[in-house]
Design a protein around this motif. Structure first.
Motif, PDB file in Angstrom:
ATOM      1  N   GLU A   1      36.756  11.428  33.963  1.00  0.00           N
ATOM      2  CA  GLU A   1      36.548  12.473  32.960  1.00  0.00           C
ATOM      3  C   GLU A   1      35.215  12.327  32.228  1.00  0.00           C
ATOM      4  O   GLU A   1      34.926  13.073  31.300  1.00  0.00           O
ATOM      5  N   VAL A   2      34.390  11.352  32.652  1.00  0.00           N
ATOM      6  CA  VAL A   2      33.104  11.099  31.999  1.00  0.00           C
ATOM      7  C   VAL A   2      31.982  11.265  33.010  1.00  0.00           C
ATOM      8  O   VAL A   2      32.106  10.854  34.165  1.00  0.00           O
ATOM      9  N   LYS A   3      30.865  11.885  32.570  1.00  0.00           N
ATOM     10  CA  LYS A   3      29.677  12.008  33.414  1.00  0.00           C
ATOM     11  C   LYS A   3      28.498  11.391  32.684  1.00  0.00           C
ATOM     12  O   LYS A   3      28.313  11.614  31.494  1.00  0.00           O
ATOM     13  N   VAL A   4      27.711  10.615  33.414  1.00  0.00           N
ATOM     14  CA  VAL A   4      26.461  10.062  32.900  1.00  0.00           C
ATOM     15  C   VAL A   4      25.369  10.545  33.842  1.00  0.00           C
ATOM     16  O   VAL A   4      25.430  10.300  35.048  1.00  0.00           O
ATOM     17  N   GLU A   5      24.382  11.251  33.269  1.00  0.00           N
ATOM     18  CA  GLU A   5      23.322  11.846  34.085  1.00  0.00           C
ATOM     19  C   GLU A   5      21.972  11.636  33.412  1.00  0.00           C
ATOM     20  O   GLU A   5      21.906  11.407  32.214  1.00  0.00           O
ATOM     21  N   VAL A   6      20.909  11.750  34.211  1.00  0.00           N
ATOM     22  CA  VAL A   6      19.544  11.753  33.685  1.00  0.00           C
ATOM     23  C   VAL A   6      18.927  13.086  34.072  1.00  0.00           C
ATOM     24  O   VAL A   6      18.872  13.433  35.249  1.00  0.00           O
ATOM     25  N   GLU A   7      18.485  13.837  33.043  1.00  0.00           N
ATOM     26  CA  GLU A   7      17.839  15.135  33.262  1.00  0.00           C
ATOM     27  C   GLU A   7      16.349  15.012  32.994  1.00  0.00           C
ATOM     28  O   GLU A   7      15.938  14.253  32.121  1.00  0.00           O
TER      29      GLU A   7
ATOM     30  N   VAL B   1      22.135  12.007  29.541  1.00  0.00           N
ATOM     31  CA  VAL B   1      23.205  12.908  29.109  1.00  0.00           C
ATOM     32  C   VAL B   1      24.540  12.224  29.378  1.00  0.00           C
ATOM     33  O   VAL B   1      24.834  11.831  30.502  1.00  0.00           O
ATOM     34  N   ILE B   2      25.342  12.088  28.309  1.00  0.00           N
ATOM     35  CA  ILE B   2      26.683  11.527  28.421  1.00  0.00           C
ATOM     36  C   ILE B   2      27.646  12.625  28.013  1.00  0.00           C
ATOM     37  O   ILE B   2      27.557  13.155  26.906  1.00  0.00           O
ATOM     38  N   SER B   3      28.537  13.000  28.928  1.00  0.00           N
ATOM     39  CA  SER B   3      29.456  14.094  28.637  1.00  0.00           C
ATOM     40  C   SER B   3      30.821  13.797  29.235  1.00  0.00           C
ATOM     41  O   SER B   3      30.973  12.914  30.066  1.00  0.00           O
TER      42      SER B   3
ATOM     43  N   GLU C   1      46.856  13.361  14.995  1.00  0.00           N
ATOM     44  CA  GLU C   1      45.590  12.842  14.489  1.00  0.00           C
ATOM     45  C   GLU C   1      44.589  12.546  15.609  1.00  0.00           C
ATOM     46  O   GLU C   1      43.391  12.489  15.359  1.00  0.00           O
ATOM     47  N   ARG C   2      45.098  12.332  16.809  1.00  0.00           N
ATOM     48  CA  ARG C   2      44.181  12.063  17.917  1.00  0.00           C
ATOM     49  C   ARG C   2      43.511  13.357  18.329  1.00  0.00           C
ATOM     50  O   ARG C   2      44.126  14.403  18.360  1.00  0.00           O
ATOM     51  N   SER C   3      42.231  13.271  18.634  1.00  0.00           N
ATOM     52  CA  SER C   3      41.484  14.472  18.979  1.00  0.00           C
ATOM     53  C   SER C   3      41.344  14.599  20.491  1.00  0.00           C
ATOM     54  O   SER C   3      41.496  13.635  21.240  1.00  0.00           O
ATOM     55  N   SER C   4      41.036  15.804  20.902  1.00  0.00           N
ATOM     56  CA  SER C   4      40.821  16.070  22.320  1.00  0.00           C
ATOM     57  C   SER C   4      39.704  17.100  22.423  1.00  0.00           C
ATOM     58  O   SER C   4      39.270  17.665  21.434  1.00  0.00           O
ATOM     59  N   GLY C   5      39.256  17.332  23.626  1.00  0.00           N
ATOM     60  CA  GLY C   5      38.214  18.329  23.845  1.00  0.00           C
ATOM     61  C   GLY C   5      37.030  17.752  24.583  1.00  0.00           C
ATOM     62  O   GLY C   5      37.055  16.624  25.075  1.00  0.00           O
ATOM     63  N   GLN C   6      35.981  18.564  24.659  1.00  0.00           N
ATOM     64  CA  GLN C   6      34.775  18.178  25.375  1.00  0.00           C
ATOM     65  C   GLN C   6      33.773  17.538  24.431  1.00  0.00           C
ATOM     66  O   GLN C   6      33.782  17.792  23.233  1.00  0.00           O
ATOM     67  N   PHE C   7      32.908  16.715  24.998  1.00  0.00           N
ATOM     68  CA  PHE C   7      31.817  16.134  24.237  1.00  0.00           C
ATOM     69  C   PHE C   7      30.582  16.055  25.113  1.00  0.00           C
ATOM     70  O   PHE C   7      30.684  16.014  26.343  1.00  0.00           O
ATOM     71  N   MET C   8      29.427  16.092  24.478  1.00  0.00           N
ATOM     72  CA  MET C   8      28.168  15.924  25.194  1.00  0.00           C
ATOM     73  C   MET C   8      27.135  15.401  24.209  1.00  0.00           C
ATOM     74  O   MET C   8      27.004  15.910  23.108  1.00  0.00           O
ATOM     75  N   ARG C   9      26.441  14.360  24.617  1.00  0.00           N
ATOM     76  CA  ARG C   9      25.351  13.809  23.815  1.00  0.00           C
ATOM     77  C   ARG C   9      24.141  13.640  24.723  1.00  0.00           C
ATOM     78  O   ARG C   9      24.271  13.278  25.888  1.00  0.00           O
ATOM     79  N   ARG C  10      22.964  13.907  24.165  1.00  0.00           N
ATOM     80  CA  ARG C  10      21.705  13.775  24.902  1.00  0.00           C
ATOM     81  C   ARG C  10      20.782  12.832  24.137  1.00  0.00           C
ATOM     82  O   ARG C  10      20.702  12.918  22.916  1.00  0.00           O
ATOM     83  N   PHE C  11      20.080  11.988  24.887  1.00  0.00           N
ATOM     84  CA  PHE C  11      19.145  11.039  24.295  1.00  0.00           C
ATOM     85  C   PHE C  11      17.842  11.069  25.086  1.00  0.00           C
ATOM     86  O   PHE C  11      17.855  10.853  26.297  1.00  0.00           O
ATOM     87  N   ARG C  12      16.749  11.324  24.387  1.00  0.00           N
ATOM     88  CA  ARG C  12      15.436  11.278  25.036  1.00  0.00           C
ATOM     89  C   ARG C  12      15.040   9.812  25.173  1.00  0.00           C
ATOM     90  O   ARG C  12      14.950   9.093  24.186  1.00  0.00           O
ATOM     91  N   LEU C  13      14.831   9.391  26.413  1.00  0.00           N
ATOM     92  CA  LEU C  13      14.512   7.993  26.694  1.00  0.00           C
ATOM     93  C   LEU C  13      13.009   7.747  26.557  1.00  0.00           C
ATOM     94  O   LEU C  13      12.207   8.637  26.838  1.00  0.00           O
ATOM     95  N   PRO C  14      12.634   6.547  26.143  1.00  0.00           N
ATOM     96  CA  PRO C  14      11.201   6.226  26.046  1.00  0.00           C
ATOM     97  C   PRO C  14      10.567   6.109  27.425  1.00  0.00           C
ATOM     98  O   PRO C  14      11.249   6.022  28.441  1.00  0.00           O
ATOM     99  N   GLU C  15       9.258   6.082  27.429  1.00  0.00           N
ATOM    100  CA  GLU C  15       8.519   6.043  28.695  1.00  0.00           C
ATOM    101  C   GLU C  15       8.802   4.794  29.521  1.00  0.00           C
ATOM    102  O   GLU C  15       8.679   4.815  30.732  1.00  0.00           O
TER     103      GLU C  15
ATOM    104  N   GLY D   1      38.268   1.359  27.169  1.00  0.00           N
ATOM    105  CA  GLY D   1      37.953   2.511  26.325  1.00  0.00           C
ATOM    106  C   GLY D   1      36.543   2.534  25.778  1.00  0.00           C
ATOM    107  O   GLY D   1      36.216   3.365  24.942  1.00  0.00           O
ATOM    108  N   VAL D   2      35.677   1.637  26.242  1.00  0.00           N
ATOM    109  CA  VAL D   2      34.292   1.615  25.780  1.00  0.00           C
ATOM    110  C   VAL D   2      33.369   1.877  26.970  1.00  0.00           C
ATOM    111  O   VAL D   2      33.383   1.141  27.952  1.00  0.00           O
ATOM    112  N   LEU D   3      32.592   2.951  26.864  1.00  0.00           N
ATOM    113  CA  LEU D   3      31.603   3.274  27.888  1.00  0.00           C
ATOM    114  C   LEU D   3      30.312   2.555  27.537  1.00  0.00           C
ATOM    115  O   LEU D   3      29.816   2.670  26.412  1.00  0.00           O
TER     116      LEU D   3
END
Length: 151
Positions: A68-74, A80-82, A100-114, A128-130
């Motif tokens: 259920e997790v994708k890790v990509e480089v764009e 991109v972690i989604s 109280e537990r949440s559900s749904g989609q998530f996506m985070r983007r991080f610009r990587l240094p050179e 449970g830790v990516l």
């Protein structure tokens, strides 16, 4: 009116939105809180540390399977972690007292240094830790050549 604030000034993609009317509507319409619970998971919190050898990203994703997790480089420099945490199936005979537990989609983007080696990114999901590790390219020290002075 909404206020936009940055949770981390060094991360241009970490924006948190605050709506002063949000709590007012939750008290009037209780069902509206389920959207906020989903949004809480959608803003998955991710730690980013830099070691001498790599950039290391860690995200707490309890209950999420690796499928259920994708890790990509764009674009050669954006990590991109989604993913998505599925909602628990409901039986109409069940009586819920608290959710109280949440559900749904998530996506985070991080610009990587050179200096990021994007072709060598590794990811693992354990307990449970990516953890995403992006190795750093070795910085070449400038070559200094001594010049003899004549005269």
């Amino acid at each position: 009116m909404s206020l936009v604030r940055r949770s981390n000034v060094f991360d241009p993609f970490s924006l948190d939105l605050w709506d002063p009317f949000d709590n007012m509507f939750r008290s009037i319409v209780p069902a509206a809180s389920s959207d906020a619970d989903t949004a809480a998971f959608a803003k998955a919190r991710i730690d980013w540390k830099e070691t001498p050898e790599a950039h290391v990203f860690k995200a707490d994703l309890p209950g999420v399977k690796k499928e259920e997790v994708k890790v990509e480089v764009e674009d050669d420099n954006v990590l991109v972690i989604s993913g998505e945490r599925s909602k628990e199936k409901e039986d109409k005979n069940d009586k819920w007292h608290r959710v109280e537990r949440s559900s749904g989609q998530f996506m985070r983007r991080f610009r990587l240094p050179e200096n990021a080696k994007v072709d060598q990114v590794k990811a693992g999901l354990e307990n449970g830790v990516l953890t995403v590790t992006v190795p750093k390219a070795e910085v070449k020290k400038p070559e200094v050549k001594a010049i003899d002075i004549s005269g």
